[in-house]
Design a protein around this motif. Structure first.
Motif, PDB file in Angstrom:
ATOM      1  N   TRP A  20       0.850  -1.189   0.000  1.00 48.24           N
ATOM      2  CA  TRP A  20       0.000   0.000   0.000  1.00 48.24           C
ATOM      3  C   TRP A  20       0.888   1.242   0.000  1.00 48.24           C
ATOM      4  CZ3 TRP A  20      -5.336  -0.313  -0.219  1.00 48.24           C
ATOM      5  CH2 TRP A  20      -5.867  -1.592  -0.055  1.00 48.24           C
ATOM      6  N   PRO A  21       0.681   2.167  -0.926  1.00 49.36           N
ATOM      7  CA  PRO A  21       1.571   3.329  -1.026  1.00 49.36           C
ATOM      8  C   PRO A  21       1.303   4.370   0.054  1.00 49.36           C
ATOM      9  CG  PRO A  21      -0.210   3.550  -2.593  1.00 49.36           C
ATOM     10  CD  PRO A  21      -0.378   2.198  -1.956  1.00 49.36           C
ATOM     11  N   LEU A  22       2.332   5.107   0.384  1.00 47.58           N
ATOM     12  CA  LEU A  22       2.169   6.295   1.216  1.00 47.58           C
ATOM     13  C   LEU A  22       1.324   7.313   0.454  1.00 47.58           C
ATOM     14  CD1 LEU A  22       2.970   8.217   3.607  1.00 47.58           C
ATOM     15  CD2 LEU A  22       4.951   8.861   2.218  1.00 47.58           C
ATOM     16  N   VAL A  23       0.355   7.897   1.112  1.00 46.35           N
ATOM     17  CA  VAL A  23      -0.506   8.918   0.513  1.00 46.35           C
ATOM     18  C   VAL A  23      -0.294  10.235   1.237  1.00 46.35           C
ATOM     19  CG1 VAL A  23      -2.885   9.636   0.050  1.00 46.35           C
ATOM     20  CG2 VAL A  23      -2.247   7.226  -0.186  1.00 46.35           C
ATOM     21  N   THR A  24      -0.196  11.307   0.475  1.00 46.27           N
ATOM     22  CA  THR A  24      -0.128  12.649   1.045  1.00 46.27           C
ATOM     23  C   THR A  24      -1.435  13.376   0.770  1.00 46.27           C
ATOM     24  OG1 THR A  24       2.269  12.833   0.755  1.00 46.27           O
ATOM     25  CG2 THR A  24       1.047  14.887   1.014  1.00 46.27           C
ATOM     26  N   ALA A  25      -2.038  13.893   1.824  1.00 46.20           N
ATOM     27  CA  ALA A  25      -3.232  14.737   1.695  1.00 46.20           C
ATOM     28  C   ALA A  25      -2.823  16.183   1.903  1.00 46.20           C
ATOM     29  CB  ALA A  25      -4.274  14.339   2.737  1.00 46.20           C
ATOM     30  N   VAL A  26      -3.140  17.027   0.938  1.00 47.33           N
ATOM     31  CA  VAL A  26      -2.828  18.453   1.019  1.00 47.33           C
ATOM     32  C   VAL A  26      -4.105  19.217   1.349  1.00 47.33           C
ATOM     33  CG1 VAL A  26      -2.026  20.474  -0.267  1.00 47.33           C
ATOM     34  CG2 VAL A  26      -0.898  18.247  -0.574  1.00 47.33           C
ATOM     35  N   ILE A  27      -4.056  20.015   2.401  1.00 50.22           N
ATOM     36  CA  ILE A  27      -5.221  20.792   2.821  1.00 50.22           C
ATOM     37  C   ILE A  27      -4.855  22.275   2.801  1.00 50.22           C
ATOM     38  CG2 ILE A  27      -6.900  21.217   4.647  1.00 50.22           C
ATOM     39  CD1 ILE A  27      -6.573  18.397   5.578  1.00 50.22           C
ATOM     40  N   PRO A  28      -5.301  23.014   1.780  1.00 51.64           N
ATOM     41  CA  PRO A  28      -5.062  24.460   1.750  1.00 51.64           C
ATOM     42  C   PRO A  28      -6.017  25.151   2.715  1.00 51.64           C
ATOM     43  CG  PRO A  28      -6.336  23.801  -0.165  1.00 51.64           C
ATOM     44  CD  PRO A  28      -6.049  22.546   0.603  1.00 51.64           C
ATOM     45  N   THR A  29      -5.539  26.191   3.396  1.00 50.43           N
ATOM     46  CA  THR A  29      -6.401  26.811   4.401  1.00 50.43           C
ATOM     47  C   THR A  29      -6.070  28.285   4.591  1.00 50.43           C
ATOM     48  OG1 THR A  29      -7.314  26.535   6.640  1.00 50.43           O
ATOM     49  CG2 THR A  29      -4.923  26.312   6.396  1.00 50.43           C
ATOM     50  N   LYS A  30      -7.055  28.981   5.175  1.00 47.86           N
ATOM     51  CA  LYS A  30      -6.881  30.391   5.509  1.00 47.86           C
ATOM     52  C   LYS A  30      -7.996  30.804   6.466  1.00 47.86           C
ATOM     53  CE  LYS A  30      -6.103  34.938   3.414  1.00 47.86           C
ATOM     54  NZ  LYS A  30      -5.904  35.658   2.134  1.00 47.86           N
ATOM     55  N   ASP A  31      -7.637  31.015   7.744  1.00 45.97           N
ATOM     56  CA  ASP A  31      -8.553  31.612   8.734  1.00 45.97           C
ATOM     57  C   ASP A  31      -9.824  30.803   8.996  1.00 45.97           C
ATOM     58  OD1 ASP A  31      -6.837  33.779   9.088  1.00 45.97           O
ATOM     59  OD2 ASP A  31      -7.752  34.911   7.468  1.00 45.97           O
ATOM     60  N   ARG A  32      -9.747  29.465   8.984  1.00 48.11           N
ATOM     61  CA  ARG A  32     -10.925  28.664   9.328  1.00 48.11           C
ATOM     62  C   ARG A  32     -10.496  27.510  10.242  1.00 48.11           C
ATOM     63  NH1 ARG A  32     -14.697  28.517   3.888  1.00 48.11           N
ATOM     64  NH2 ARG A  32     -13.004  27.354   2.910  1.00 48.11           N
ATOM     65  N   ASP A  47      -9.613   4.678   7.100  1.00 48.40           N
ATOM     66  CA  ASP A  47      -9.463   3.236   7.246  1.00 48.40           C
ATOM     67  C   ASP A  47      -8.524   2.761   6.140  1.00 48.40           C
ATOM     68  OD1 ASP A  47      -9.706   0.532   7.650  1.00 48.40           O
ATOM     69  OD2 ASP A  47     -11.687   0.376   6.726  1.00 48.40           O
ATOM     70  N   TYR A  48      -7.241   3.031   6.346  1.00 46.51           N
ATOM     71  CA  TYR A  48      -6.243   2.771   5.305  1.00 46.51           C
ATOM     72  C   TYR A  48      -5.060   2.066   5.953  1.00 46.51           C
ATOM     73  CZ  TYR A  48      -3.048   3.702   1.405  1.00 46.51           C
ATOM     74  OH  TYR A  48      -2.170   3.566   0.359  1.00 46.51           O
ATOM     75  N   PRO A  49      -4.595   0.943   5.376  1.00 46.45           N
ATOM     76  CA  PRO A  49      -3.607   0.104   6.056  1.00 46.45           C
ATOM     77  C   PRO A  49      -2.156   0.550   5.928  1.00 46.45           C
ATOM     78  CG  PRO A  49      -4.285  -0.934   4.013  1.00 46.45           C
ATOM     79  CD  PRO A  49      -5.120   0.305   4.159  1.00 46.45           C
ATOM     80  N   ALA A  50      -1.915   1.761   5.460  1.00 48.24           N
ATOM     81  CA  ALA A  50      -0.539   2.255   5.355  1.00 48.24           C
ATOM     82  C   ALA A  50      -0.491   3.690   5.876  1.00 48.24           C
ATOM     83  CB  ALA A  50      -0.047   2.168   3.909  1.00 48.24           C
ATOM     84  N   ASP A  51       0.663   4.300   5.753  1.00 52.42           N
ATOM     85  CA  ASP A  51       0.874   5.632   6.316  1.00 52.42           C
ATOM     86  C   ASP A  51       0.206   6.719   5.475  1.00 52.42           C
ATOM     87  OD1 ASP A  51       2.371   4.379   8.218  1.00 52.42           O
ATOM     88  OD2 ASP A  51       4.319   4.991   7.419  1.00 52.42           O
ATOM     89  N   ILE A  52      -0.171   7.783   6.163  1.00 53.81           N
ATOM     90  CA  ILE A  52      -0.747   8.958   5.517  1.00 53.81           C
ATOM     91  C   ILE A  52      -0.036  10.188   6.049  1.00 53.81           C
ATOM     92  CG2 ILE A  52      -2.813  10.354   5.120  1.00 53.81           C
ATOM     93  CD1 ILE A  52      -4.486   7.850   5.668  1.00 53.81           C
ATOM     94  N   PRO A 114     -14.389   7.717   5.755  1.00 51.49           N
ATOM     95  CA  PRO A 114     -13.325   6.800   6.210  1.00 51.49           C
ATOM     96  C   PRO A 114     -12.756   5.847   5.160  1.00 51.49           C
ATOM     97  CG  PRO A 114     -15.036   6.952   7.869  1.00 51.49           C
ATOM     98  CD  PRO A 114     -15.544   7.702   6.665  1.00 51.49           C
ATOM     99  N   GLY A 115     -13.553   5.407   4.209  1.00 57.24           N
ATOM    100  CA  GLY A 115     -13.062   4.411   3.251  1.00 57.24           C
ATOM    101  C   GLY A 115     -12.482   4.967   1.973  1.00 57.24           C
ATOM    102  N   LYS A 116     -12.328   6.279   1.881  1.00 60.38           N
ATOM    103  CA  LYS A 116     -11.941   6.906   0.607  1.00 60.38           C
ATOM    104  C   LYS A 116     -10.633   6.358   0.034  1.00 60.38           C
ATOM    105  CE  LYS A 116     -10.932  11.439  -1.463  1.00 60.38           C
ATOM    106  NZ  LYS A 116      -9.614  11.129  -2.071  1.00 60.38           N
ATOM    107  N   LEU A 117      -9.568   6.436   0.795  1.00 66.78           N
ATOM    108  CA  LEU A 117      -8.269   6.079   0.241  1.00 66.78           C
ATOM    109  C   LEU A 117      -8.181   4.599  -0.114  1.00 66.78           C
ATOM    110  CD1 LEU A 117      -5.716   8.182   2.328  1.00 66.78           C
ATOM    111  CD2 LEU A 117      -6.697   8.661   0.077  1.00 66.78           C
ATOM    112  N   ARG A 118      -8.687   3.741   0.749  1.00 68.14           N
ATOM    113  CA  ARG A 118      -8.640   2.305   0.452  1.00 68.14           C
ATOM    114  C   ARG A 118      -9.374   2.009  -0.865  1.00 68.14           C
ATOM    115  NH1 ARG A 118      -8.198  -2.723   3.311  1.00 68.14           N
ATOM    116  NH2 ARG A 118      -7.930  -1.641   5.315  1.00 68.14           N
ATOM    117  N   ALA A 119     -10.573   2.561  -1.028  1.00 66.12           N
ATOM    118  CA  ALA A 119     -11.361   2.286  -2.230  1.00 66.12           C
ATOM    119  C   ALA A 119     -10.672   2.821  -3.481  1.00 66.12           C
ATOM    120  CB  ALA A 119     -12.753   2.907  -2.093  1.00 66.12           C
ATOM    121  N   GLN A 120     -10.079   4.000  -3.391  1.00 64.47           N
ATOM    122  CA  GLN A 120      -9.462   4.586  -4.582  1.00 64.47           C
ATOM    123  C   GLN A 120      -8.149   3.912  -4.942  1.00 64.47           C
ATOM    124  OE1 GLN A 120      -9.645   8.830  -3.421  1.00 64.47           O
ATOM    125  NE2 GLN A 120     -11.064   9.082  -5.135  1.00 64.47           N
TER     126      GLN A 120
END
Length: 321
Positions: A20-32, A47-52, A114-120
């Motif tokens: 299972w590959p390492l996944v990076t989630a990028v969250i852009p933000t400003k004042d919230r 619910d993903y069996p590897a690192d995030i 919860p199941g997004k990354l595993r399914a994709q």
């Protein structure tokens, strides 16, 4: 940076179901900050069996670590946008800093289910030539979830020209980072106001390979009256005109071109520009009688109904303009 370490899987995930590959989630933000914490927690709780790896990128504000509950195999890091100010530069700052073989994005007012990354990841494994994965989503407006299932299992470039296919959006897509940094290219930082930057990016991805879609909702996208682009009609008009210049293939799809022209017409109507609104709407309807945006623009141009009311009505049914 959290104290949890990353131990990425770096080989064979496409062909080996045990990897299972390492996944990076990028969250852009400003004042919230409160909304941001919800978004980050939804990434951590996958619910993903590897690192995030979760990268929170601040644009023009002091970076603050969100208050979340960490767990093993999850890290959170805060960054500052070091590129063009705005959403596109924010995303690109994260994508360039990412360690993951796959990168995704979650807007700071949305959340991943919860199941997004595993399914994709499983779907990308089944389709090794795909350029990206997307999914259905829950459209949340004024306390109500409206499920939007992915209409097609595979989206081609022609499909995205013809229709927006909102299942492919900034909070649903997952893209191999190597392709994003090379053949596909980063988010276009010249796009006015970064409006529709995810659509423009996914059009480029679809040129490279099909986009595969998990049918069921895997993200919750919150639409509210304070959403970033809720009333920036001039920016929207400029961005859509730019998009038509960048993607000349729209001229080969009358229905797709009529849709964009109808959106430009609506933006002019919202700004009180009746004559330009009428011209764009009629131009659109000559190409396709099904361009609902053009009819909405003509109604708003009469002054009998406001653009905000039309938009609010569309959102109650899980739609936009």
């Amino acid at each position: 940076m959290s104290e949890l370490s990353l131990s990425p899987n770096t080989s064979g995930w496409r062909s080996d179901p045990a990897v299972w590959p390492l996944v990076t989630a990028v969250i852009p933000t400003k004042d919230r900050p409160q909304l941001l914490a919800r978004a980050v927690q939804s990434v951590i709780d996958q619910d993903y069996p590897a690192d995030i790896e979760c990268l929170v990128v601040y644009d023009g504000t002091e970076p603050v670590m969100p208050e979340v509950r960490l767990r093993e195999g999850r890290t959170v890091q805060v960054l500052v946008n070091n590129r063009t100010p705005g959403l596109a530069g924010n995303r690109n700052t994260g994508y360039l800093a990412a360690a993951g073989e796959l990168v995704g994005s979650c807007d700071d007012d949305d959340e991943w289910l919860p199941g997004k990354l595993r399914a994709q990841v499983e779907l990308l494994r089944e389709h090794p030539r795909a350029s990206a994965a997307a999914s259905g989503f829950l459209y949340h407006y004024r306390g109500k979830d409206i499920p939007r299932l992915a209409e097609l299992p595979v989206l081609t470039f022609a499909d995205l020209l013809n229709d927006r296919h909102l299942e492919a959006n900034a909070s649903t897509y997952l893209i191999p980072r190597a392709e994003l940094l090379t053949e596909i290219g980063l988010v276009d930082e010249q796009l006015p106001g970064s409006y529709a930057e995810d659509y423009e990016l996914l059009l480029r991805a679809a040129r490279l390979g099909d986009i595969v879609c998990v049918k069921e909702p895997q993200s919750r996208v919150y639409l509210h009256d304070s959403s970033f682009f809720a009333s920036r009609w001039q920016t929207i008009s400029d961005a859509l005109a730019y998009l038509l210049e960048r993607v000349p293939e729209f001229r080969q799809d009358p229905a797709g071109l009529a849709r964009i022209e109808g959106q430009i017409a609506f933006a002019h109507a919202a700004l009180g520009r009746r004559m330009p609104a009428a011209r764009w709407a009629l131009r659109s309807l000559r190409k396709s009688r099904g361009a609902r945006q053009s009819y909405a623009a003509l109604v708003v141009a009469t002054g009998l109904v406001s653009a905000d009311r039309v938009l609010a009505t569309a959102r109650r049914f899980g739609r936009g303009i």
